[in-house]
Scaffold this active site. Structure first.
Site, short mmCIF file in Angstrom:
data_model
loop_
_atom_site.label_atom_id
_atom_site.label_comp_id
_atom_site.label_asym_id
_atom_site.label_seq_id
_atom_site.Cartn_x
_atom_site.Cartn_y
_atom_site.Cartn_z
CE1 TYR A 1 41.19 -22.14 13.14
CE2 TYR A 1 41.25 -21.70 10.78
CZ TYR A 1 41.34 -22.59 11.85
OH TYR A 1 41.59 -23.92 11.60
CB SER B 1 44.23 -23.73 8.97
OG SER B 1 43.15 -23.53 8.08
N1 LIG Z 1 38.26 -29.14 10.67
C1 LIG Z 1 38.89 -28.46 9.73
O1 LIG Z 1 38.37 -28.27 8.62
C2 LIG Z 1 40.27 -27.90 9.99
C3 LIG Z 1 40.97 -27.36 8.91
C4 LIG Z 1 42.25 -26.86 9.13
C5 LIG Z 1 42.80 -26.91 10.39
N2 LIG Z 1 42.09 -27.44 11.42
C6 LIG Z 1 42.71 -27.47 12.74
O2 LIG Z 1 42.68 -28.76 13.27
C7 LIG Z 1 42.72 -28.69 14.70
C8 LIG Z 1 41.63 -29.58 15.27
O3 LIG Z 1 40.37 -29.01 14.96
P1 LIG Z 1 39.05 -29.87 14.69
O4 LIG Z 1 38.57 -29.48 13.36
O5 LIG Z 1 39.28 -31.29 15.00
O6 LIG Z 1 38.03 -29.19 15.72
P2 LIG Z 1 37.36 -29.69 17.06
O7 LIG Z 1 36.65 -30.98 16.88
O8 LIG Z 1 36.58 -28.52 17.55
O9 LIG Z 1 38.59 -29.97 18.03
C9 LIG Z 1 39.32 -28.95 18.64
C10 LIG Z 1 40.06 -29.54 19.82
O10 LIG Z 1 40.84 -28.52 20.44
C11 LIG Z 1 40.61 -28.59 21.84
N3 LIG Z 1 40.81 -27.29 22.47
C12 LIG Z 1 40.18 -26.12 22.18
N4 LIG Z 1 40.60 -25.16 23.00
C13 LIG Z 1 41.53 -25.73 23.82
C14 LIG Z 1 42.33 -25.25 24.89
N5 LIG Z 1 42.26 -23.96 25.30
N6 LIG Z 1 43.15 -26.12 25.51
C15 LIG Z 1 43.22 -27.40 25.13
N7 LIG Z 1 42.50 -27.92 24.13
C16 LIG Z 1 41.66 -27.08 23.49
C17 LIG Z 1 39.19 -29.10 22.00
O11 LIG Z 1 39.04 -29.77 23.24
P3 LIG Z 1 38.36 -29.16 24.56
O12 LIG Z 1 37.20 -28.32 24.11
O13 LIG Z 1 37.97 -30.40 25.29
O14 LIG Z 1 39.44 -28.40 25.25
C18 LIG Z 1 39.14 -30.12 20.88
O15 LIG Z 1 39.67 -31.36 21.32
C19 LIG Z 1 42.60 -27.22 15.05
O16 LIG Z 1 43.85 -26.66 15.32
C20 LIG Z 1 42.02 -26.61 13.78
O17 LIG Z 1 42.33 -25.25 13.65
C21 LIG Z 1 40.84 -27.94 11.27
#
Ligand SMILES: NC(=O)c1ccc[n+]([C@@H]2O[C@H](COP(=O)([O-])OP(=O)(O)OC[C@H]3O[C@@H](n4cnc5c(N)ncnc54)[C@H](OP(=O)(O)O)[C@@H]3O)[C@@H](O)[C@H]2O)c1
Length: 236
Positions: free
Chosen positions: A159, A145
Site C-alpha cells: 500500500y 495517502s
Molecule cells: N480511509 C482512509 O483512511 C484512507 C486514507 C488515505 C487514503 N485512502 C484512499 O481513499 C480511497 C478510497 O478508499 P476508502 O477508504 O473509501 O475505502 P473503501 O470503502 O474500501 O473503497 C474503496 C473503493 O475502491 C473500489 N475498488 C477496489 N478495487 C477496485 C478495482 N480493482 N477496480 C475498481 N474499483 C475498485 C471499491 O469498489 P469495488 O469493491 O466495488 O470495486 C470501493 O468503491 C483509496 O484509494 C484509499 O487508498 C483512504
C-alpha cells in the site's frame, strides 16, 4: 462572478472510480451537488446502482459503470461510456484503492502485485484514457495517502509503495500535460477516515495513531470531498 461561482461544476462531466463505498461515495455526491454529471465506476454493480439512485434523488445526474481499474480495457470502456452518455469529460477522480496489511515476511508476489495493480497502475490506465478524451481545462485528481509519505504502524509495504508511486506518477503527468494540454494533475494525501478499508485494520489502530493527528480526530468524508471539488473546479 463571485468567488463561489468559481467552485461551481455546472456543465462539467466527472468520473469517480471506487464510487461504490467509502470516500468515493462522498466524492460522487459532492461533485453532483456542485453541478457535475458523474460517471460512477467500481466492480460492485449493485452498490453503484444505489449510489446512482441516491444522487439522482438529490437532483443530480449520474450513471453507474461496472469496471475493474486494474484492467486497461475496462478503463478505456469506462471513459468511453462516460463520454458517450454525457458528451465530454472534464474531471477524473482516481479514488479506487485497496489497503491490505500483510507482514512483509509473509506477503506473496501476487498479494503485492494486486495492490500495485489497482492503486498505482489503475490510476495510470484511467489517467491515460481520460487525458485522451479531455480537452484544455481538464482536471485529474489522484487519491493517494499519508502512507505514501510516512509510516503509521501497520505492515503495508504494498500500500505504502503504491501510494508513494502515485505521487511520482502525479508529478510526471502534471509536467507532461498541464502546460501542453491544459490538463491539471494533482494528488491528495488523506489521513484516517472510517471506511470499509480501515474497518479491516487491527483493533486499537486508530487510537495508536490519534496522537499524531494534528486535529485529534479522524477525517469526515465531506472534508476530503470538498478538497476534490476545489481541485476539480475553476477555483483551482
Ligand atoms: N480511509 C482512509 O483512511 C484512507 C486514507 C488515505 C487514503 N485512502 C484512499 O481513499 C480511497 C478510497 O478508499 P476508502 O477508504 O473509501 O475505502 P473503501 O470503502 O474500501 O473503497 C474503496 C473503493 O475502491 C473500489 N475498488 C477496489 N478495487 C477496485 C478495482 N480493482 N477496480 C475498481 N474499483 C475498485 C471499491 O469498489 P469495488 O469493491 O466495488 O470495486 C470501493 O468503491 C483509496 O484509494 C484509499 O487508498 C483512504
Amino acid at each position: 462572478m463571485t468567488i463561489l461561482d468559481y467552485f461551481k461544476l455546472d456543465g462539467k462531466v466527472a468520473i469517480v472510480t471506487g464510487a461504490s463505498s467509502g470516500l468515493g461515495v462522498a466524492v460522487g455526491h459532492a461533485l453532483a451537488d456542485a453541478g457535475a454529471a458523474v460517471a460512477l465506476g467500481a466492480r460492485r454493480s449493485d452498490r453503484l446502482a444505489v449510489v446512482r439512485s441516491d444522487i439522482e434523488r438529490s437532483g443530480g445526474r449520474a450513471i453507474a459503470i461496472t469496471a475493474d481499474v486494474s484492467d486497461p480495457d475496462d478503463c478505456s470502456r469506462l471513459v468511453a461510456e462516460a463520454v458517450e452518455t454525457f458528451g465530454h469529460l472534464d474531471i477524473l477522480v482516481n479514488n479506487a484503492g485497496i489497503g491490505t496489511a500483510v507482514p512483509a515476511i509473509r506477503e506473496t508476489p501476487d498479494q503485492f502485485r494486486q495492490v500495485v495493480d489497482v492503486n498505482l497502475c489503475g490510476c495510470y490506465w484511467m489517467a491515460q484514457a481520460a487525458a485522451r478524451a479531455m480537452t484544455s481545462g481538464g482536471s485529474i485528481i489522484n487519491v493517494s495517502s499519508v502512507l505514501g509519505l510516512t509510516t503509521a504502524g501497520l505492515p503495508q509495504a504494498a500500500y505504502s509503495s503504491s501510494k508513494a508511486g502515485l505521487f511520482g506518477l502525479t508529478r510526471d503527468l502534471a509536467q507532461q500535460w498541464t502546460g501542453r494540454k491544459g490538463i491539471r494533475v494533482n494528488a491528495l494525501a488523506p489521513g484516517f477516515f472510517a471506511t470499509e478499508m480501515t474497518a479491516q485494520y487491527r483493533e486499537g489502530y486508530l487510537a495508536s495513531i490519534e496522537p499524531r493527528m494534528l486535529v485529534g480526530r479522524q477525517g469526515e468524508p465531506h472534508e476530503l470531498a470538498a478538497a476534490v471539488v476545489f481541485l476539480a473546479s475553476d477555483a483551482k
